[in-house]
Motif scaffolding. Structure first.
Motif, short mmCIF file in Angstrom:
data_model
loop_
_atom_site.label_atom_id
_atom_site.label_comp_id
_atom_site.label_asym_id
_atom_site.label_seq_id
_atom_site.Cartn_x
_atom_site.Cartn_y
_atom_site.Cartn_z
N VAL A 15 -8.54 13.08 12.24
CA VAL A 15 -9.51 13.98 11.63
C VAL A 15 -10.43 14.52 12.72
O VAL A 15 -10.99 13.74 13.50
CB VAL A 15 -10.34 13.25 10.54
CG1 VAL A 15 -11.42 14.18 9.98
CG2 VAL A 15 -9.43 12.74 9.43
N VAL A 16 -10.59 15.83 12.76
CA VAL A 16 -11.46 16.49 13.73
C VAL A 16 -12.58 17.21 12.97
O VAL A 16 -12.30 18.02 12.08
CB VAL A 16 -10.69 17.49 14.61
CG1 VAL A 16 -11.64 18.23 15.55
CG2 VAL A 16 -9.61 16.78 15.41
N LYS B 132 -0.34 17.46 12.09
CA LYS B 132 -0.81 16.11 11.78
C LYS B 132 -2.30 15.91 12.09
O LYS B 132 -2.75 14.77 12.18
CB LYS B 132 0.01 15.07 12.53
CG LYS B 132 1.48 15.01 12.13
CD LYS B 132 1.67 14.49 10.72
CE LYS B 132 3.13 14.35 10.38
NZ LYS B 132 3.33 13.79 9.01
N VAL B 133 -3.04 17.00 12.24
CA VAL B 133 -4.47 16.92 12.52
C VAL B 133 -5.23 17.63 11.40
O VAL B 133 -4.98 18.80 11.13
CB VAL B 133 -4.83 17.56 13.88
CG1 VAL B 133 -6.34 17.54 14.10
CG2 VAL B 133 -4.12 16.84 15.01
N LEU B 134 -6.14 16.91 10.76
CA LEU B 134 -6.99 17.50 9.74
C LEU B 134 -8.19 18.13 10.42
O LEU B 134 -9.04 17.43 10.98
CB LEU B 134 -7.43 16.44 8.73
CG LEU B 134 -8.41 16.90 7.65
CD1 LEU B 134 -7.83 18.07 6.85
CD2 LEU B 134 -8.77 15.75 6.73
N ASP B 135 -8.27 19.44 10.40
CA ASP B 135 -9.31 20.18 11.09
C ASP B 135 -10.38 20.58 10.07
O ASP B 135 -10.17 21.48 9.26
CB ASP B 135 -8.71 21.42 11.75
CG ASP B 135 -9.67 22.08 12.73
OD1 ASP B 135 -10.06 21.42 13.69
OD2 ASP B 135 -10.00 23.26 12.53
N ARG C 202 0.84 -1.20 0.00
CA ARG C 202 0.00 0.00 0.00
C ARG C 202 0.87 1.24 0.00
O ARG C 202 1.81 1.36 0.78
CB ARG C 202 -0.93 0.02 1.21
CG ARG C 202 -2.06 -0.99 1.12
CD ARG C 202 -2.96 -0.89 2.34
NE ARG C 202 -4.13 -1.74 2.20
CZ ARG C 202 -5.07 -1.88 3.13
NH1 ARG C 202 -4.96 -1.22 4.27
NH2 ARG C 202 -6.10 -2.66 2.92
N GLN C 203 0.53 2.16 -0.90
CA GLN C 203 1.26 3.41 -1.00
C GLN C 203 0.38 4.53 -0.47
O GLN C 203 -0.67 4.83 -1.03
CB GLN C 203 1.66 3.68 -2.46
CG GLN C 203 2.61 2.64 -3.02
CD GLN C 203 2.96 2.92 -4.46
OE1 GLN C 203 2.33 3.71 -5.13
NE2 GLN C 203 4.00 2.24 -4.93
N SER C 204 0.80 5.15 0.60
CA SER C 204 0.03 6.22 1.21
C SER C 204 0.97 7.21 1.87
O SER C 204 1.93 6.83 2.52
CB SER C 204 -0.95 5.66 2.24
OG SER C 204 -1.61 6.70 2.92
N SER C 205 0.70 8.49 1.69
CA SER C 205 1.52 9.53 2.29
C SER C 205 0.63 10.70 2.73
O SER C 205 0.88 11.84 2.37
CB SER C 205 2.58 10.02 1.30
OG SER C 205 1.96 10.51 0.12
N VAL C 206 -0.43 10.40 3.45
CA VAL C 206 -1.34 11.45 3.89
C VAL C 206 -0.65 12.28 4.97
O VAL C 206 0.07 11.75 5.82
CB VAL C 206 -2.65 10.86 4.44
CG1 VAL C 206 -3.46 10.23 3.32
CG2 VAL C 206 -2.38 9.84 5.53
N PHE D 166 -9.62 3.33 7.01
CA PHE D 166 -10.26 4.08 8.09
C PHE D 166 -9.21 4.84 8.89
O PHE D 166 -8.11 4.35 9.12
CB PHE D 166 -11.02 3.13 9.00
CG PHE D 166 -11.69 3.80 10.17
CD1 PHE D 166 -12.88 4.48 10.01
CD2 PHE D 166 -11.11 3.76 11.42
CE1 PHE D 166 -13.50 5.10 11.09
CE2 PHE D 166 -11.71 4.37 12.51
CZ PHE D 166 -12.90 5.05 12.34
N THR D 167 -9.54 6.05 9.27
CA THR D 167 -8.63 6.85 10.09
C THR D 167 -9.36 7.37 11.32
O THR D 167 -10.59 7.40 11.36
CB THR D 167 -8.06 8.05 9.28
OG1 THR D 167 -7.08 8.72 10.07
CG2 THR D 167 -9.16 9.03 8.91
N ARG D 168 -8.62 7.76 12.32
CA ARG D 168 -9.17 8.21 13.59
C ARG D 168 -9.98 9.49 13.43
O ARG D 168 -9.54 10.42 12.76
CB ARG D 168 -8.03 8.43 14.58
CG ARG D 168 -8.46 8.85 15.98
CD ARG D 168 -7.23 9.07 16.85
NE ARG D 168 -7.57 9.61 18.15
CZ ARG D 168 -6.66 10.03 19.04
NH1 ARG D 168 -5.38 9.94 18.74
NH2 ARG D 168 -7.04 10.52 20.19
N THR D 169 -11.16 9.51 14.04
CA THR D 169 -12.06 10.65 13.91
C THR D 169 -12.49 11.14 15.28
O THR D 169 -12.78 10.34 16.17
CB THR D 169 -13.31 10.28 13.09
OG1 THR D 169 -12.92 9.60 11.91
CG2 THR D 169 -14.11 11.52 12.72
N GLU D 170 -12.54 12.47 15.45
CA GLU D 170 -13.01 13.08 16.68
C GLU D 170 -13.92 14.25 16.34
O GLU D 170 -13.94 14.73 15.21
CB GLU D 170 -11.83 13.57 17.54
CG GLU D 170 -10.96 12.47 18.09
CD GLU D 170 -9.85 13.00 18.99
OE1 GLU D 170 -9.80 14.24 19.19
OE2 GLU D 170 -9.04 12.19 19.47
#
Length: 237
Positions: free
Chosen positions: A15-16, A52-55, A6-10, A167-171
């Protein structure tokens, strides 16, 4: 023997989602539900990446339609998307297109195709499923990002057009609680702060105050603005 890489570089690890986004999505779903039997709605997510947090702080709806019998047939008005984003950018230039949302309630076969369209505006676009009618208690959101898979077949690397969601962490961003009673050691400081605030907002219209409050408080402010306009029209008659 075949293997998969798997190639990923997000650029984010979490994610908030702000409450204003949830309110906007639910309103979008309810409005479209009154028009017809809509299974899900689609929109664009705006925000920024910090530490490192997508707001995700804002969103807007996008005209979308799909064939329920054949999910490969769908339409998303990207011209409308670009025009809306241009207007949002004039209000807040820091907000970028960070992904898109739909109301699920689960992943659909055409989500990767829709995601490829959104990735033209952001190569690291995130997809967030926001359940407008959650069936279970808990967070009504699930965030995913796409990764490309490279399969090794008999020692030869072949770039196959295969992608999948991870899936990624969500808040949720909770609104700040209202201030409690002041400390005994700071009565003068509080009195001075209240006096300066009152003198600063004296004569300011309710609509102007909305721009200086939090998103949740601004909803109450808009209601007070409507009451103010209504009372003014009554006195004018």
């Amino acid at each position: 023997m075949a293997s998969t890489e798997r190639q990923s570089s997000v650029p984010f690890e979490k994610v908030v989602v702000h409450p204003l986004v949830l309110l906007s999505v639910v309103d979008h779903f309810n409005r479209m539900g009154k028009v017809g039997n809509i299974k899900r709605v689609v929109g664009v997510l705006l925000g920024s990446v910090k530490s490192k947090v997508l707001d995700i702080s804002n969103s807007f709806a996008v005209p979308f339609d799909e064939d329920e019998k054949d999910r490969s047939v769908w339409f998303l008005d990207h011209d409308y998307l670009e025009n809306m984003f241009a207007m949002f950018k004039k209000v807040n230039a820091k907000e970028r297109i960070v992904g898109w949302y739909h109301t699920g309630p689960k992943l659909q076969p055409n989500d990767l195709n829709i995601n490829d369209l959104v990735r033209k505006y952001n190569p690291h676009a995130v997809m967030v499923i926001i359940e407008a009618r959650p069936r279970e208690q808990g967070l009504p959101t699930e965030a995913y990002y796409a990764v490309e898979e490279v399969h090794d077949v008999s020692g030869d690397w072949r770039d196959l057009p295969l992608s999948s969601f991870v899936f990624t962490r969500t808040e949720h961003r909770r609104p700040r609680p209202s201030s409690t009673s002041p400390r005994k050691s700071e009565p003068r400081k509080l009195k001075k702060s209240v006096s300066s605030t009152c003198s600063e907002i004296s004569g300011t219209s309710p609509s102007a105050l909305c721009l200086r409050t939090s998103p949740i408080n601004s909803l109450d402010c808009m209601v007070s603005a409507r009451v103010s306009v209504r009372s003014h029209s009554t006195w004018s008659v």
